[in-house]
Motif scaffolding. Structure first.
Motif, PDB file in Angstrom:
ATOM      1  N   GLU A  80       0.825  -1.209   0.000  1.00 20.59           N
ATOM      2  CA  GLU A  80       0.000   0.000   0.000  1.00 20.59           C
ATOM      3  C   GLU A  80       0.864   1.266   0.000  1.00 20.59           C
ATOM      4  O   GLU A  80       0.587   2.235  -0.714  1.00 20.59           O
ATOM      5  CB  GLU A  80      -0.941   0.006   1.203  1.00 20.59           C
ATOM      6  N   GLU A  81       1.932   1.269   0.800  1.00 20.36           N
ATOM      7  CA  GLU A  81       2.845   2.418   0.822  1.00 20.36           C
ATOM      8  C   GLU A  81       3.527   2.580  -0.537  1.00 20.36           C
ATOM      9  O   GLU A  81       3.729   3.703  -1.010  1.00 20.36           O
ATOM     10  CB  GLU A  81       3.891   2.232   1.918  1.00 20.36           C
ATOM     11  N   ARG A  83       2.263   1.684  -3.427  1.00 18.25           N
ATOM     12  CA  ARG A  83       1.256   2.207  -4.353  1.00 18.25           C
ATOM     13  C   ARG A  83       1.090   3.716  -4.172  1.00 18.25           C
ATOM     14  O   ARG A  83       0.972   4.469  -5.149  1.00 18.25           O
ATOM     15  CB  ARG A  83      -0.063   1.476  -4.139  1.00 18.25           C
ATOM     16  N   GLU A  84       1.083   4.177  -2.943  1.00 18.38           N
ATOM     17  CA  GLU A  84       0.946   5.611  -2.671  1.00 18.38           C
ATOM     18  C   GLU A  84       2.149   6.391  -3.215  1.00 18.38           C
ATOM     19  O   GLU A  84       1.995   7.515  -3.719  1.00 18.38           O
ATOM     20  CB  GLU A  84       0.791   5.849  -1.167  1.00 18.38           C
ATOM     21  N   THR A  85       3.340   5.807  -3.111  1.00 16.93           N
ATOM     22  CA  THR A  85       4.540   6.454  -3.634  1.00 16.93           C
ATOM     23  C   THR A  85       4.455   6.612  -5.148  1.00 16.93           C
ATOM     24  O   THR A  85       4.792   7.668  -5.704  1.00 16.93           O
ATOM     25  CB  THR A  85       5.799   5.643  -3.267  1.00 16.93           C
ATOM     26  N   GLU A  87       1.702   6.737  -6.931  1.00 13.10           N
ATOM     27  CA  GLU A  87       0.674   7.749  -7.207  1.00 13.10           C
ATOM     28  C   GLU A  87       1.241   9.159  -7.045  1.00 13.10           C
ATOM     29  O   GLU A  87       0.934  10.059  -7.844  1.00 13.10           O
ATOM     30  CB  GLU A  87      -0.517   7.546  -6.266  1.00 13.10           C
ATOM     31  N   ALA A  88       2.072   9.339  -6.017  1.00  9.48           N
ATOM     32  CA  ALA A  88       2.695  10.653  -5.799  1.00  9.48           C
ATOM     33  C   ALA A  88       3.633  10.994  -6.954  1.00  9.48           C
ATOM     34  O   ALA A  88       3.660  12.126  -7.438  1.00  9.48           O
ATOM     35  CB  ALA A  88       3.450  10.665  -4.471  1.00  9.48           C
ATOM     36  N   ARG A 160      12.556   5.995  -2.532  1.00 10.00           N
ATOM     37  CA  ARG A 160      11.554   5.029  -2.047  1.00 10.00           C
ATOM     38  C   ARG A 160      11.217   4.023  -3.140  1.00 10.00           C
ATOM     39  O   ARG A 160      11.013   2.836  -2.859  1.00 10.00           O
ATOM     40  CB  ARG A 160      10.280   5.754  -1.617  1.00 10.00           C
ATOM     41  N   THR A 161      11.159   4.490  -4.401  1.00 12.75           N
ATOM     42  CA  THR A 161      10.819   3.585  -5.499  1.00 12.75           C
ATOM     43  C   THR A 161      11.892   2.520  -5.690  1.00 12.75           C
ATOM     44  O   THR A 161      11.575   1.369  -6.001  1.00 12.75           O
ATOM     45  CB  THR A 161      10.624   4.375  -6.812  1.00 12.75           C
ATOM     46  N   GLU A 208       3.224  -0.612 -10.959  1.00 14.66           N
ATOM     47  CA  GLU A 208       1.932  -0.819 -10.286  1.00 14.66           C
ATOM     48  C   GLU A 208       1.393  -2.216 -10.553  1.00 14.66           C
ATOM     49  O   GLU A 208       0.820  -2.844  -9.662  1.00 14.66           O
ATOM     50  CB  GLU A 208       0.907   0.216 -10.774  1.00 14.66           C
TER      51      GLU A 208
END
Length: 225
Positions: A80-81, A83-85, A87-88, A160-161, A208
């Motif tokens: 989930e984290e 996925r949020e990264t 999206e950002a 982070r990626t 993703e």
């Protein structure tokens, strides 16, 4: 991480931050790896207080965390984290491309040289250089197009990626990422910004999909158990 002594204490904390991020981008530090204050202090020739201050700044940037049992360690993003990264990153990078009216020829040449270095690292099986350059490309893109603020934001997001990719992405995707970077620059050079945006979206969607597969496998495993 290679030793790097420094006597310039006012910038030592920033140097530690930079070297930790560089080591993460190059794959020399893995998700979950412990970062000892004593060991880092000896490497950089600074006090544990200086190291702790640098770790606190990296923590505020979402790159490291701390626990009473483990001390400081590199984050291990959940699905989930992750996925949020992504999206950002999509919001920042696609938005940035939408703002570009024209690209300077010098910027295109700089980006093409960067991709050539990526390909060289892939061809020579230089994992550390390959990993660093593939992640750093998105930071360099913002720098080459003249936005240092976005470059700073993207440094955090791409760091982070890289950790996400280390946990969830197949290693053979390196050539695909390099090819996407090459296609992106080609579209930008020709002034086809809609195509450049499509390529950027495709680039992020690929990761993703890996997360969706991982999440689906996890749910299947839970239901089977």
């Amino acid at each position: 991480m290679q030793e790097h002594k420094t006597e310039t204490l006012p910038v030592a904390g920033n140097l530690i931050e930079h070297r930790v991020i560089q080591a993460v981008l190059s794959g020399q530090i893995s998700p979950g790896e412990r970062l000892g204050e004593k060991e880092l202090g000896e490497i950089f020739g600074v006090s544990r207080t200086r190291v702790r201050e640098a770790m606190m700044r990296l923590s505020s940037r979402g790159i490291v965390a701390v626990s009473p049992r483990r001390g400081w360690f590199v984050i291990e993003p959940t699905v989930e984290e992750a996925r949020e990264t992504i999206e950002a990153r999509r919001a920042v990078e696609v938005g940035f491309l939408l703002m570009q009216k024209s690209i300077r020829p010098e910027a295109i040449r700089q980006l093409e040289a960067h991709v050539a270095e990526q390909q060289k690292a892939i061809d020579e099986d230089d994992f550390a250089q390959r990993s660093y350059l593939l992640g750093h490309f998105h930071v360099y893109l913002a720098e080459a197009l003249g936005n240092s603020v976005l470059a700073g934001i993207l440094e955090e997001l791409t760091t982070r990626t890289v950790l996400i990719a280390a946990l969830y992405q197949p290693t053979e995707d390196a050539q695909c990422s390099c090819d996407n970077h090459r296609r992106l620059i080609s579209a930008m050079a020709e002034g086809h910004m809609e195509e450049a945006i499509r390529i950027m979206n495709e680039h992020l969607t690929r990761l993703e999909r890996v997360l969706n597969v991982r999440s689906g496998n996890k749910r299947s495993g839970q239901s089977a158990g």
